[in-house]
Design a protein around this motif. Structure first.
Motif, PDB file in Angstrom:
ATOM      1  N   UNK A  34       0.835  -1.201   0.000  1.00 16.94           N
ATOM      2  CA  UNK A  34       0.000   0.000   0.000  1.00 16.94           C
ATOM      3  C   UNK A  34       0.869   1.250   0.000  1.00 16.94           C
ATOM      4  N   UNK A  35       2.016   1.185   0.658  1.00 16.84           N
ATOM      5  CA  UNK A  35       2.939   2.307   0.617  1.00 16.84           C
ATOM      6  C   UNK A  35       3.195   2.924   1.975  1.00 16.84           C
ATOM      7  N   UNK A  36       4.097   3.903   2.029  1.00 18.22           N
ATOM      8  CA  UNK A  36       4.525   4.461   3.320  1.00 18.22           C
ATOM      9  C   UNK A  36       3.414   5.117   4.120  1.00 18.22           C
ATOM     10  N   UNK A  37       2.384   5.651   3.447  1.00 16.64           N
ATOM     11  CA  UNK A  37       1.292   6.280   4.192  1.00 16.64           C
ATOM     12  C   UNK A  37       0.538   5.273   5.061  1.00 16.64           C
ATOM     13  N   UNK A  38       0.619   3.999   4.726  1.00 13.21           N
ATOM     14  CA  UNK A  38      -0.088   2.992   5.528  1.00 13.21           C
ATOM     15  C   UNK A  38       0.493   2.881   6.929  1.00 13.21           C
ATOM     16  N   UNK A  39       1.755   3.316   7.107  1.00 16.38           N
ATOM     17  CA  UNK A  39       2.388   3.299   8.427  1.00 16.38           C
ATOM     18  C   UNK A  39       2.636   4.724   8.934  1.00 16.38           C
ATOM     19  N   UNK A  40       1.880   5.685   8.452  1.00 15.74           N
ATOM     20  CA  UNK A  40       2.150   7.096   8.753  1.00 15.74           C
ATOM     21  C   UNK A  40       2.222   7.342  10.257  1.00 15.74           C
ATOM     22  N   UNK A  41       3.308   7.998  10.679  1.00 15.11           N
ATOM     23  CA  UNK A  41       3.512   8.300  12.090  1.00 15.11           C
ATOM     24  C   UNK A  41       3.005   9.691  12.453  1.00 15.11           C
ATOM     25  N   UNK A  42       2.402  10.395  11.508  1.00 14.11           N
ATOM     26  CA  UNK A  42       1.863  11.721  11.783  1.00 14.11           C
ATOM     27  C   UNK A  42       0.340  11.673  11.684  1.00 14.11           C
ATOM     28  N   UNK A  43      -0.375  12.402  12.526  1.00 16.70           N
ATOM     29  CA  UNK A  43      -1.849  12.395  12.481  1.00 16.70           C
ATOM     30  C   UNK A  43      -2.371  12.864  11.123  1.00 16.70           C
ATOM     31  N   UNK A  44      -3.350  12.130  10.600  1.00 14.15           N
ATOM     32  CA  UNK A  44      -3.940  12.458   9.301  1.00 14.15           C
ATOM     33  C   UNK A  44      -5.344  11.878   9.246  1.00 14.15           C
TER      34      UNK A  44
END
Length: 326
Positions: A34-44
């Motif tokens: 899915x890509x790096x956003x799937x593990x995003x460490x910043x609130x979104x």
């Protein structure tokens, strides 16, 4: 999945990229795929649903004001509009399913099903449920990867199976506190007062259709732009009285209570996750008068906005710095 620009001091919004040429608003894969956003460490935030089957890893999953320590296997859901991120994770792995509400909604009860999974968003799986979930996700992944004729229909059917099974999962101590879905009572009032009427089934179907339209309106509109019950009814081409009657019968709630809940949840997110002033939070949630907003917020939560912020302030420096995904 891709990030988008955001208003100052607010969590970024991620949208689901469509797979061309079929334009199916659905995706499945591992966290890596899915890509790096799937593990995003910043609130979104998302404009779509995300289901995660965590099979490995340590750390914490944060959704709005709730925190779940990872002790895999887990099955969880993030609904559109919620703010979430992964915190201090190591070795996070598993499967991720992404889909828009419109991809699934089409059959009677689909909107209610989505509300129900949002009411209990995090589960720790026993070995049997873990294995069965893994097999179903593998079947979804295979169907999506092949893209054979009619695959979207099969994906919807398998996705419904996954969601229904999520609603059947038992509550366990590690599940944490539910995230306050707008439809926790969904279905409790279904058909109320209509079962004995002539044409009762048709009346119930009409009321559920109104409830689904109202749910779509809530999901697609910023809380500050929702307006009054009358304005919402006008957007749906209904009278306020019929909108209220339909929602009471279909989900056991009034439109006013759902609007208040949506604004309260958004205010809580902004107070806990941003540096916006109370006046700015009031404006973002549809209040021209900050003093009235403070009275509203205290009535709904039992705390002042300032007190709530002190108690729940967990802002991450990455919101202001905006470094992108970890």
């Amino acid at each position: 999945m891709r990030g988008t620009a955001r208003l100052p001091d607010t969590p970024p919004v991620h949208r689901l990229e469509l797979r061309l040429p079929d334009d199916v608003p659905f995706a499945i894969g591992s966290f890596d795929e899915i890509g790096p956003y799937s593990r995003a460490a910043f609130p979104h935030r998302h404009t779509f649903f995300e289901i995660v089957h965590v099979t490995r890893g340590t750390g914490t999953h944060v959704v709005d004001l709730d925190r779940w320590e990872l002790s895999p296997p887990h099955l969880g859901v993030i609904v559109p509009g919620q703010v979430h991120h992964w915190e201090d994770t190591r070795g996070l792995d598993g499967s991720v399913v992404l889909f828009t509400p419109d991809f699934l909604v089409g059959q009677s009860g689909d909107t209610d099903l989505l509300r129900r999974i949002g009411a209990r968003p995090w589960h720790r799986l026993d070995p049997v449920a873990h294995a069965r979930t893994g097999r179903l996700l593998a079947e979804l992944s295979e169907e999506y990867g092949h893209g054979d004729p009619g695959f979207a229909t099969v994906l919807r059917s398998l996705l419904r199976v996954l969601l229904v099974r999520m609603t059947r999962l038992p509550d366990r101590p590690a599940d944490g506190v539910p995230g306050g879905s707008l439809g926790a009572e969904a279905g409790e009032g279904a058909g109320s007062g209509a079962g004995s009427d002539a044409g009762g089934a048709e009346v119930r179907a009409g009321r559920h259709a109104v409830a689904e339209e109202f749910a779509r309106l809530l999901a697609a509109t910023e809380p500050g732009a929702l307006g009054s019950v009358r304005e919402c009814a006008d957007r749906l081409g209904l009278t306020p009285g019929y909108l209220t009657e339909a929602l009471r019968a279909a989900v056991g709630r009034t439109p006013g209570s759902l609007l208040r809940e949506a604004r309260t949840r958004e205010a809580q997110r902004l107070l806990a996750r941003t540096d916006l002033s109370v006046r700015q939070v009031a404006a973002r949630t549809g209040f021209d008068d900050p003093a009235y907003f403070c009275r509203f917020f205290r009535r709904e939560t039992g705390m002042s906005p300032g007190g709530f912020r002190k108690h729940h302030d967990s802002r991450a420096p990455s919101i202001e710095a905006g470094p992108g995904p970890a």
